[in-house]
Design a protein around this motif. Structure first.
Motif, PDB file in Angstrom:
ATOM      1  N   LYS A   1       0.843  -1.202   0.000  1.00  0.00           N
ATOM      2  CA  LYS A   1       0.000   0.000   0.000  1.00  0.00           C
ATOM      3  C   LYS A   1       0.879   1.254   0.000  1.00  0.00           C
ATOM      4  CE  LYS A   1      -2.886   2.566   3.001  1.00  0.00           C
ATOM      5  NZ  LYS A   1      -3.195   2.743   4.380  1.00  0.00           N
ATOM      6  N   LYS A   2       1.893   1.211   0.856  1.00  0.00           N
ATOM      7  CA  LYS A   2       2.779   2.369   0.978  1.00  0.00           C
ATOM      8  C   LYS A   2       3.494   2.665  -0.346  1.00  0.00           C
ATOM      9  CE  LYS A   2       6.171   4.080   4.159  1.00  0.00           C
ATOM     10  NZ  LYS A   2       7.348   3.551   4.837  1.00  0.00           N
ATOM     11  N   ALA A   3       3.761   1.620  -1.093  1.00  0.00           N
ATOM     12  CA  ALA A   3       4.445   1.811  -2.380  1.00  0.00           C
ATOM     13  C   ALA A   3       3.468   2.228  -3.479  1.00  0.00           C
ATOM     14  CB  ALA A   3       5.165   0.526  -2.769  1.00  0.00           C
TER      15      ALA A   3
ATOM     16  N   GLU B   1      -2.384  -1.432  -5.058  1.00  0.00           N
ATOM     17  CA  GLU B   1      -3.545  -2.012  -4.389  1.00  0.00           C
ATOM     18  C   GLU B   1      -3.073  -3.273  -3.680  1.00  0.00           C
ATOM     19  OE1 GLU B   1      -6.810  -2.886  -7.132  1.00  0.00           O
ATOM     20  OE2 GLU B   1      -6.114  -1.221  -8.368  1.00  0.00           O
ATOM     21  N   ALA B   2      -3.646  -3.566  -2.526  1.00  0.00           N
ATOM     22  CA  ALA B   2      -3.252  -4.785  -1.819  1.00  0.00           C
ATOM     23  C   ALA B   2      -4.449  -5.354  -1.070  1.00  0.00           C
ATOM     24  CB  ALA B   2      -2.115  -4.488  -0.844  1.00  0.00           C
ATOM     25  N   TYR B   3      -4.685  -6.622  -1.313  1.00  0.00           N
ATOM     26  CA  TYR B   3      -5.841  -7.286  -0.693  1.00  0.00           C
ATOM     27  C   TYR B   3      -5.411  -8.606  -0.085  1.00  0.00           C
ATOM     28  CZ  TYR B   3      -7.973  -4.332  -4.278  1.00  0.00           C
ATOM     29  OH  TYR B   3      -8.315  -3.292  -5.090  1.00  0.00           O
ATOM     30  N   LEU B   4      -6.055  -8.926   1.035  1.00  0.00           N
ATOM     31  CA  LEU B   4      -6.000 -10.303   1.520  1.00  0.00           C
ATOM     32  C   LEU B   4      -7.097 -10.992   0.729  1.00  0.00           C
ATOM     33  CD1 LEU B   4      -4.466 -11.437   3.936  1.00  0.00           C
ATOM     34  CD2 LEU B   4      -6.551 -11.176   5.267  1.00  0.00           C
TER      35      LEU B   4
ATOM     36  N   TYR C   1     -10.151  -8.606   1.148  1.00  0.00           N
ATOM     37  CA  TYR C   1     -10.101  -7.652   2.259  1.00  0.00           C
ATOM     38  C   TYR C   1      -9.131  -6.554   1.832  1.00  0.00           C
ATOM     39  CZ  TYR C   1      -8.917  -5.925   6.956  1.00  0.00           C
ATOM     40  OH  TYR C   1      -8.685  -5.144   8.063  1.00  0.00           O
ATOM     41  N   ASP C   2      -9.657  -5.341   1.697  1.00  0.00           N
ATOM     42  CA  ASP C   2      -8.883  -4.233   1.127  1.00  0.00           C
ATOM     43  C   ASP C   2      -8.160  -3.474   2.246  1.00  0.00           C
ATOM     44  OD1 ASP C   2      -7.941  -2.046  -0.189  1.00  0.00           O
ATOM     45  OD2 ASP C   2      -9.815  -1.634  -1.268  1.00  0.00           O
TER      46      ASP C   2
ATOM     47  N   ASP D   1      -9.068   0.557   3.005  1.00  0.00           N
ATOM     48  CA  ASP D   1     -10.137   1.054   3.883  1.00  0.00           C
ATOM     49  C   ASP D   1     -10.730  -0.047   4.753  1.00  0.00           C
ATOM     50  OD1 ASP D   1     -11.454  -0.429   2.044  1.00  0.00           O
ATOM     51  OD2 ASP D   1     -12.623   1.208   1.184  1.00  0.00           O
ATOM     52  N   PHE D   2     -10.096  -1.227   4.765  1.00  0.00           N
ATOM     53  CA  PHE D   2     -10.522  -2.369   5.587  1.00  0.00           C
ATOM     54  C   PHE D   2     -11.918  -2.897   5.228  1.00  0.00           C
ATOM     55  CE2 PHE D   2      -7.927   0.541   8.283  1.00  0.00           C
ATOM     56  CZ  PHE D   2      -6.719  -0.136   8.114  1.00  0.00           C
ATOM     57  N   SER D   3     -12.354  -2.591   4.017  1.00  0.00           N
ATOM     58  CA  SER D   3     -13.647  -3.142   3.597  1.00  0.00           C
ATOM     59  C   SER D   3     -13.427  -4.544   3.009  1.00  0.00           C
ATOM     60  CB  SER D   3     -14.275  -2.242   2.531  1.00  0.00           C
ATOM     61  OG  SER D   3     -13.434  -2.230   1.389  1.00  0.00           O
ATOM     62  N   VAL D   4     -14.528  -5.282   2.876  1.00  0.00           N
ATOM     63  CA  VAL D   4     -14.456  -6.577   2.199  1.00  0.00           C
ATOM     64  C   VAL D   4     -15.206  -6.456   0.881  1.00  0.00           C
ATOM     65  CG1 VAL D   4     -15.270  -8.981   2.240  1.00  0.00           C
ATOM     66  CG2 VAL D   4     -14.160  -8.018   4.257  1.00  0.00           C
ATOM     67  N   ARG D   5     -14.583  -6.889  -0.198  1.00  0.00           N
ATOM     68  CA  ARG D   5     -15.264  -6.900  -1.497  1.00  0.00           C
ATOM     69  C   ARG D   5     -15.650  -8.338  -1.793  1.00  0.00           C
ATOM     70  NH1 ARG D   5     -13.615  -2.051  -4.327  1.00  0.00           N
ATOM     71  NH2 ARG D   5     -14.134  -2.975  -6.340  1.00  0.00           N
ATOM     72  N   SER D   6     -16.953  -8.520  -1.976  1.00  0.00           N
ATOM     73  CA  SER D   6     -17.444  -9.872  -2.245  1.00  0.00           C
ATOM     74  C   SER D   6     -17.956  -9.922  -3.673  1.00  0.00           C
ATOM     75  CB  SER D   6     -18.564 -10.187  -1.253  1.00  0.00           C
ATOM     76  OG  SER D   6     -19.515 -11.047  -1.821  1.00  0.00           O
ATOM     77  N   TYR D   7     -17.430 -10.844  -4.454  1.00  0.00           N
ATOM     78  CA  TYR D   7     -17.816 -10.944  -5.867  1.00  0.00           C
ATOM     79  C   TYR D   7     -18.710 -12.142  -6.099  1.00  0.00           C
ATOM     80  CZ  TYR D   7     -14.498  -7.333  -7.160  1.00  0.00           C
ATOM     81  OH  TYR D   7     -13.854  -6.142  -7.294  1.00  0.00           O
TER      82      TYR D   7
END
Ligand code: ATP
Ligand code: MG
Length: 453
Positions: free
Chosen positions: A47-49, A52-55, A160-161, A164-170
């Motif tokens: 993220k710092k670089a 985008e980064a997700y679990l 898990y983004d 903003d710590f949200s979860v994106r469910s597809y």
């Protein structure tokens, strides 16, 4: 918790399934305390670089279910080379499916670049399919929306983004999680053809999570099961470990037989099971015992399980050879060689495990016979414990062994000092518990030949 979603629907033109539901931080139960420190480090650094980064995947799924994930995977829009540059402690792995492993001692965080569609011209160059539709290479990068539809099941298309710590469910992943549904994303037949291992994964998740496989996802399995023969045998060895050594082996076995998948992994064993139900009892007992061991935090060796699965084949092959006039001992040795060599083309068993299996099997006759002058050397043999457990299992399943199991239990109690002595002399007296190497740390990268996401 899962009921109150703030959702936002969005459709991508290429796939109607790619609807996304964004669940804000307050609305889901995932706390950073439940995520491993190393996974968080990777997410924050990316993220710092500016990436985008997700679990992603099983880690998010298990956290939402209140379970402890067995590992954490990360997805990012940084290319594998960019990730590799960012982490000194990382290595690029896989040719056909390039990934980065960020290594923290024994803990490995797998970082995958978001995958895209391979139907356009560039995609066709970077991906490759076999005649049966199997994806042999997949290095087409894309957006998170594209990546989501490349994942196997809806419950694994959860992100898990870290922004903003949200979860994106597809593709309705969250709903399926609530309904306890295993559902493939996209057309089931195409998805199984791309990667037949997904059939095994459907069964594995159904057993692990106690979920149902959705009707359309289950329907093509019987017919497509034989595609499993196109999967490299080394990958299937790893899959078998994941299937049977995760604590739900018994249920997994029942489902595998039900979907006619077991015969793809162990064809000879399946034949023996169909002809003689005694063997099924032995396998069920072994899996019940091993599930219990895992629940108690004990370890287990793949050699023991493989030893159980292939024991029926050894006995039946030996019988056949004896019926052709071969002496018992020679027939036994030839049977062992034949069985192990035939199995290699289905699930390639590493040498260290076939050696251990031979030991366990060879010791059965010695344990049954109880020849006085050999007792001590049997008792202090490094594989005694596994061989003894195997003997007990045979008895438990109903084999008549003239009380050999009970006899050896007593003999061990009476001669505990011998075991102790052997241990202190450095001759290890192992439990039947040599821990398998984690498949993902093995020399072979995970999912090398799959489309994997
Ligand atoms: P667990 O770790 O509990 O076995 P998992 O879902 O995390 O389950 P992994 O094998 O660790 O499984 O894979 C991580 C994620 O990668 C999956 O959740 C899924 O999104 C994706 N994935 C893995 N294998 C495949 C595959 N064969 N096809 C498509 N996607 C896959
Ligand atoms: Mg995982």
């Amino acid at each position: 918790m899962l009921k109150r979603f703030i959702s936002k629907l969005k459709k991508t033109p290429s796939d109607a399934h790619a609807s996304v539901q964004i669940i804000a931080r307050k609305e889901h139960g995932i706390s950073r305390d439940h995520i491993s420190e190393n996974a968080l480090k990777v997410l924050y650094r990316l993220k710092k670089a500016g990436y985008e980064a997700y679990l992603v995947g099983g880690g998010v799924r298990d956290l939402l279910l209140g379970m402890h994930p067995k590992d954490f995977d990360v997805a990012t829009n940084a290319s594998p080379e960019q990730v590799n540059k960012l982490f000194r402690n990382s290595r690029l792995i896989g040719r056909r499916f390039r990934l980065v492993h960020v290594v923290y001692g024994r803990d490995i965080i797998e970082v995958a670049t978001l995958r895209g569609h391979h139907d356009n011209a560039e995609g066709k160059q970077q991906s490759k399919k076999s005649e049966s539709g199997m994806l042999l290479r997949d290095n087409v990068y894309g957006t998170i929306d594209e990546d989501a539809v490349r994942r196997d099941f809806t419950i694994n298309a959860l992100y898990y983004d870290i922004k903003d710590f949200s979860v994106r469910s597809y593709a309705g992943g969250m709903q399926d999680l609530k309904r306890r549904n295993i559902r493939l994303i996209g057309d089931p037949e195409t998805r199984y053809r791309e990667d037949p291992v997904r059939m095994l994964r459907a069964v594995r998740f159904a057993a692990k999570l106690d979920f149902k496989i959705a009707k359309e996802t289950a329907a093509p399995i019987n017919e497509l099961a034989e595609l499993m023969s196109n999967v490299p045998a080394a990958r299937l060895f790893d899959e078998v470990i994941k299937l049977f050594m995760a604590g739900q082996g018994e249920q997994t076995f029942v489902l595998l037989e039900q979907y006619r998948l077991f015969k793809e992994l162990f064809p000879h064993t399946q034949q023996c099971l169909d002809e003689n139900p005694f063997y099924r009892r032995m396998i069920m007992c072994a899996l019940q015992n091993s599930d219990q061991r895992i629940a108690q935090g004990k370890t287990l060796t793949p050699a023991f399980l493989y030893g159980v699965f292939l024991w029926p084949c050894v006995l039946e092959s030996q019988k056949l050879l004896e019926s052709k006039g071969m002496p018992a001992a020679a027939a036994y040795h030839q049977a062992v060689n034949q069985v192990l060599s035939n199995q290699q083309s289905h699930t390639a068993i590493p040498r260290r495990f076939t050696d251990a299996m031979r030991n366990i099997w060879d010791m059965q006759r010695r344990l049954e016979r109880r020849v006085k002058k050999h007792l001590e050397s049997i008792l202090t043999h490094p594989k005694f414990r596994a061989a003894y457990d195997f003997l007990l299992l045979r008895e438990q399943a109903g084999e008549e062994l003239a009380g050999a199991g009970k006899w050896w239990t007593q003999y061990q109690q009476d001669n505990a000092h011998l075991i102790q002595q052997a241990k202190s002399q450095g001759r290890r007296h192992e439990e039947s518990s040599e821990r398998p190497r984690k498949p993902r740390n093995d020399r072979r990268p995970r999912r090398r030949n799959s489309s994997a996401q």
